[in-house]
Design a protein around this motif. Structure first.
Motif, PDB file in Angstrom:
ATOM      1  N   SER A 283      -1.263  -3.418  -7.344  1.00 33.05           N
ATOM      2  CA  SER A 283      -0.211  -4.336  -7.760  1.00 33.05           C
ATOM      3  C   SER A 283       0.414  -3.885  -9.075  1.00 33.05           C
ATOM      4  CB  SER A 283      -0.768  -5.751  -7.898  1.00 33.05           C
ATOM      5  OG  SER A 283       0.206  -6.644  -8.381  1.00 33.05           O
ATOM      6  N   GLN A 284      -0.398  -3.484 -10.024  1.00 35.24           N
ATOM      7  CA  GLN A 284       0.118  -3.032 -11.309  1.00 35.24           C
ATOM      8  C   GLN A 284       0.977  -1.778 -11.165  1.00 35.24           C
ATOM      9  OE1 GLN A 284      -3.845  -3.329 -13.536  1.00 35.24           O
ATOM     10  NE2 GLN A 284      -2.371  -3.873 -15.122  1.00 35.24           N
ATOM     11  N   GLU A 285       0.615  -0.924 -10.209  1.00 35.95           N
ATOM     12  CA  GLU A 285       1.356   0.319  -9.990  1.00 35.95           C
ATOM     13  C   GLU A 285       2.497   0.153  -8.995  1.00 35.95           C
ATOM     14  OE1 GLU A 285      -1.738   2.808  -8.564  1.00 35.95           O
ATOM     15  OE2 GLU A 285      -2.742   3.004 -10.510  1.00 35.95           O
ATOM     16  N   ASP A 286       2.657  -1.052  -8.445  1.00 34.50           N
ATOM     17  CA  ASP A 286       3.637  -1.313  -7.384  1.00 34.50           C
ATOM     18  C   ASP A 286       3.471  -0.296  -6.256  1.00 34.50           C
ATOM     19  OD1 ASP A 286       5.674  -2.732  -6.153  1.00 34.50           O
ATOM     20  OD2 ASP A 286       7.254  -1.489  -7.021  1.00 34.50           O
ATOM     21  N   HIS A 287       2.233  -0.102  -5.864  1.00 33.75           N
ATOM     22  CA  HIS A 287       1.870   0.916  -4.865  1.00 33.75           C
ATOM     23  C   HIS A 287       1.494   0.244  -3.551  1.00 33.75           C
ATOM     24  CE1 HIS A 287      -0.013   4.390  -2.995  1.00 33.75           C
ATOM     25  NE2 HIS A 287      -1.147   3.726  -2.876  1.00 33.75           N
ATOM     26  N   VAL A 288       2.080   0.718  -2.468  1.00 36.36           N
ATOM     27  CA  VAL A 288       1.671   0.275  -1.136  1.00 36.36           C
ATOM     28  C   VAL A 288       0.749   1.353  -0.564  1.00 36.36           C
ATOM     29  CG1 VAL A 288       2.395  -0.335   1.197  1.00 36.36           C
ATOM     30  CG2 VAL A 288       3.787  -1.021  -0.764  1.00 36.36           C
ATOM     31  N   PRO A 289      -0.522   1.021  -0.314  1.00 35.27           N
ATOM     32  CA  PRO A 289      -1.472   2.037   0.158  1.00 35.27           C
ATOM     33  C   PRO A 289      -1.177   2.463   1.596  1.00 35.27           C
ATOM     34  CG  PRO A 289      -2.467  -0.128   0.269  1.00 35.27           C
ATOM     35  CD  PRO A 289      -1.132  -0.315  -0.404  1.00 35.27           C
ATOM     36  N   GLU A 290      -1.740   3.583   1.977  1.00 34.93           N
ATOM     37  CA  GLU A 290      -1.748   3.943   3.391  1.00 34.93           C
ATOM     38  C   GLU A 290      -2.534   2.873   4.156  1.00 34.93           C
ATOM     39  OE1 GLU A 290      -0.117   6.325   4.742  1.00 34.93           O
ATOM     40  OE2 GLU A 290       0.438   7.568   3.014  1.00 34.93           O
ATOM     41  N   VAL A 291      -2.304   2.783   5.460  1.00 31.40           N
ATOM     42  CA  VAL A 291      -2.963   1.739   6.246  1.00 31.40           C
ATOM     43  C   VAL A 291      -4.475   1.887   6.167  1.00 31.40           C
ATOM     44  CG1 VAL A 291      -3.242   0.733   8.541  1.00 31.40           C
ATOM     45  CG2 VAL A 291      -0.985   1.499   7.790  1.00 31.40           C
ATOM     46  N   TRP A 292      -4.965   3.114   6.279  1.00 32.23           N
ATOM     47  CA  TRP A 292      -6.421   3.296   6.231  1.00 32.23           C
ATOM     48  C   TRP A 292      -6.960   2.925   4.859  1.00 32.23           C
ATOM     49  CZ3 TRP A 292      -9.095   6.315   2.874  1.00 32.23           C
ATOM     50  CH2 TRP A 292      -8.402   7.343   2.195  1.00 32.23           C
ATOM     51  N   GLU A 293      -6.169   3.173   3.799  1.00 34.93           N
ATOM     52  CA  GLU A 293      -6.609   2.802   2.452  1.00 34.93           C
ATOM     53  C   GLU A 293      -6.656   1.280   2.311  1.00 34.93           C
ATOM     54  OE1 GLU A 293      -5.012   6.368  -0.416  1.00 34.93           O
ATOM     55  OE2 GLU A 293      -3.507   4.941   0.343  1.00 34.93           O
ATOM     56  N   TYR A 294      -5.647   0.619   2.861  1.00 32.07           N
ATOM     57  CA  TYR A 294      -5.655  -0.843   2.810  1.00 32.07           C
ATOM     58  C   TYR A 294      -6.877  -1.408   3.530  1.00 32.07           C
ATOM     59  CZ  TYR A 294      -4.441  -5.707   3.546  1.00 32.07           C
ATOM     60  OH  TYR A 294      -4.491  -7.086   3.562  1.00 32.07           O
ATOM     61  N   LEU A 295      -7.195  -0.858   4.701  1.00 30.45           N
ATOM     62  CA  LEU A 295      -8.360  -1.335   5.448  1.00 30.45           C
ATOM     63  C   LEU A 295      -9.654  -1.055   4.698  1.00 30.45           C
ATOM     64  CD1 LEU A 295      -7.252  -0.317   9.050  1.00 30.45           C
ATOM     65  CD2 LEU A 295      -7.401  -2.642   8.124  1.00 30.45           C
ATOM     66  N   ALA A 296      -9.691   0.049   3.947  1.00 25.10           N
ATOM     67  CA  ALA A 296     -10.874   0.323   3.113  1.00 25.10           C
ATOM     68  C   ALA A 296     -11.011  -0.743   2.030  1.00 25.10           C
ATOM     69  CB  ALA A 296     -10.763   1.718   2.490  1.00 25.10           C
ATOM     70  N   MET A 297      -9.891  -1.088   1.386  1.00 27.55           N
ATOM     71  CA  MET A 297      -9.935  -2.146   0.378  1.00 27.55           C
ATOM     72  C   MET A 297     -10.391  -3.458   1.003  1.00 27.55           C
ATOM     73  SD  MET A 297      -8.125  -5.033  -0.734  1.00 27.55           S
ATOM     74  CE  MET A 297      -6.425  -4.869  -0.186  1.00 27.55           C
ATOM     75  N   ARG A 298      -9.888  -3.753   2.212  1.00 25.58           N
ATOM     76  CA  ARG A 298     -10.228  -5.006   2.864  1.00 25.58           C
ATOM     77  C   ARG A 298     -11.685  -5.053   3.328  1.00 25.58           C
ATOM     78  NH1 ARG A 298      -8.351  -9.680   1.637  1.00 25.58           N
ATOM     79  NH2 ARG A 298      -6.700 -10.495   2.958  1.00 25.58           N
ATOM     80  N   GLN A 299     -12.353  -3.921   3.426  1.00 23.31           N
ATOM     81  CA  GLN A 299     -13.782  -3.953   3.731  1.00 23.31           C
ATOM     82  C   GLN A 299     -14.580  -4.460   2.528  1.00 23.31           C
ATOM     83  OE1 GLN A 299     -15.571  -1.166   6.405  1.00 23.31           O
ATOM     84  NE2 GLN A 299     -17.260  -0.762   5.003  1.00 23.31           N
ATOM     85  N   PHE A 300     -13.985  -4.413   1.357  1.00 29.28           N
ATOM     86  CA  PHE A 300     -14.641  -4.937   0.158  1.00 29.28           C
ATOM     87  C   PHE A 300     -14.074  -6.312  -0.208  1.00 29.28           C
ATOM     88  CE2 PHE A 300     -15.491  -0.500   0.244  1.00 29.28           C
ATOM     89  CZ  PHE A 300     -16.732  -0.349  -0.342  1.00 29.28           C
ATOM     90  N   ASN A 301     -12.771  -6.422  -0.267  1.00 25.24           N
ATOM     91  CA  ASN A 301     -12.127  -7.708  -0.540  1.00 25.24           C
ATOM     92  C   ASN A 301     -12.025  -8.478   0.772  1.00 25.24           C
ATOM     93  OD1 ASN A 301     -10.499  -9.848  -1.242  1.00 25.24           O
ATOM     94  ND2 ASN A 301      -8.736  -8.614  -1.854  1.00 25.24           N
ATOM     95  N   ASN A 302     -13.154  -9.066   1.176  1.00 29.53           N
ATOM     96  CA  ASN A 302     -13.153  -9.772   2.458  1.00 29.53           C
ATOM     97  C   ASN A 302     -14.192 -10.877   2.476  1.00 29.53           C
ATOM     98  OD1 ASN A 302     -15.660  -8.671   3.194  1.00 29.53           O
ATOM     99  ND2 ASN A 302     -14.839  -7.332   4.781  1.00 29.53           N
TER     100      ASN A 302
END
Length: 438
Positions: A283-302
């Protein structure tokens, strides 16, 4: 109130999982597995490094039937037709606390109850016990107001609209008492207070989040410091609503949970906080991750901390060595991932209406894969369905490989949490509405 008798699981299992004897598998397939028949034997199969190969079925296990035909509107595109058809194959019968005789998406709720997302693979569940819901709702509001001063008066409508009593009663149908349900309910409310006040809706910000989360985490994982500084830390636990809620909820939890269960929960909360930090950095970097990166984040933020305590809420303990098995961790991880994508899908329109850009799976897929909003949403439904299919397949294989009573009950409890989580999202029309994509 004693715990209700649990219906044995009905997994669909590959031949690779059949090494514990035909009598065990036949009983499991017939939903009449006699757990006592396996008590005292070797507790579990060796941990496999790869998932079982589903190429050959044991003769005693019925083949998964084809899913019922789904009516697809005239002119619908191929992508929508594929989503509406849903997944099939090994493991999709899952592990249920109660038998399911109807197709997974057969029940059609009234408009007041909210509608399920078309094509989303899920299992209808009974409406949570209204007596328990009322009592849990009363107690949690009393705790929030009187014990931890969680929210000001103008947040009361939002607190009531969250319907946390219905949520937790629906997710934990085997909880033996209201006190056991309150363990999960306090933790859920505390986790949402941290998310709202530190990260999102009520003054949250990515700036400085790491420091706030670290100090809040010491309410779960206590600080051991010198006598000079210990009182200052203890006083800090009452400094804001999230820390007050964490401290109190964790105190109730550790009063019932074993040391191993408590440590397991702390570990999963650290995972959650790490996911918060990754999302904040993007969010601070205004970065949209790759889909696989987003899913990796969601394995922790879940939602993982919620089903991982299903045994504590159920009044028993899954031993630490069984909980730590890689195949058990995979099942819990898939459950957390699937239920969190449910949240992405049902909260999609709510997040679009919020200020700024809010990352969720449809938004990330649309930007990274160049799809329309509608096609990105439909593909997100497919991602969820694949995760659910994998969760049920892995849970069925583990149930066959490890026919230990606590493992069987824990897997059924996690499956019940997955189903209850969807039911709450679907029926919480105060918070959620669906996009017009069908």
């Amino acid at each position: 109130m004693s715990a209700p008798e649990l219906t044995p699981p009905q997994p669909s299992m590959p031949e690779a999982a059949a090494h514990f004897g035909a009598h065990v598998l036949a009983d499991a397939a017939a939903r009449a597995c006699d757990i006592k028949a396996v008590t005292g034997t070797a507790p579990c199969a060796p941990v496999a490094t790869d998932p079982p190969t589903p190429s050959v079925l044991s003769p005693s296990v019925p083949v998964q039937p084809e899913p019922p035909a789904v009516s697809v509107p005239a002119g619908a595109d191929v992508g929508l037709e594929r989503v509406l058809r849903g997944p099939n194959g090994l493991g999709t019968t899952g592990l249920r606390l109660t038998p399911r005789d109807e197709p997974a998406t057969a029940a059609e709720p009234s408009a007041a109850e909210g509608k399920p997302i078309p094509g989303l693979y899920h299992h209808p569940v009974p409406e949570p016990d209204p007596v328990r819901v009322e009592e849990v709702s009363r107690r949690i509001k009393s705790w929030a107001l009187d014990e931890v001063s969680l929210y000001p008066d103008d947040w009361e409508e939002q607190f009531d609209g969250f319907s946390v009593g219905r949520y937790m009663v629906g997710c934990h149908p085997d909880a033996p008492t209201i006190d056991h349900l309150m363990i999960a309910t306090r933790l859920m409310v505390a986790e949402n207070a941290v998310d709202d006040c530190y990260c999102e809706d009520h003054g949250g910000s990515p700036i400085g989040l790491g420091g706030r989360l670290l100090l809040a985490h010491t309410a779960l994982d206590p600080l051991y410091t010198t006598a000079e500084y210990q009182p200052q830390w203890a006083e800090s636990l009452h400094a804001d609503a999230p820390r007050r809620a964490y401290r109190s909820a964790m105190e109730y939890f550790t009063g019932t949970a074993s040391p191993a269960q408590s440590d397991r929960f702390r570990h999963d909360m650290a995972r959650l906080h790490l996911g918060y930090l990754a999302e904040a950095a993007w969010s601070q970097e205004d970065h949209v991750p790759e889909v696989w990166e987003y899913l990796a984040m969601r394995q922790f933020n879940n939602f993982r901390p919620c089903p991982t305590i299903t045994d504590t809420v159920g009044g028993y303990e899954l031993p630490a060595d069984l909980h730590a098995r890689p195949d058990m961790q995979k099942v819990i991880g898939l459950a957390g991932n699937a239920t969190t994508i449910v949240n992405d899908l049902y909260s999609y329109t709510k997040e679009l209406d919020a200020p700024g850009r809010h990352l969720n799976l449809p938004v990330v897929i649309a930007e990274r894969e160049g799809l329309s909003d509608r096609d990105a949403y439909l593909k997100s439904v497919e991602v969820h369905n694949d995760l659910m299919h994998d969760f049920e397949t892995e849970a069925a294989a583990l149930a066959a490989a490890c026919p230990v009573p606590t493992v069987q009950r824990f897997l059924r409890g996690v499956a019940a949490w997955v189903d209850g989580n969807h039911h709450w999202h679907r029926t919480n029309t105060y918070r959620y509405s669906l996009p017009d994509f069908w």
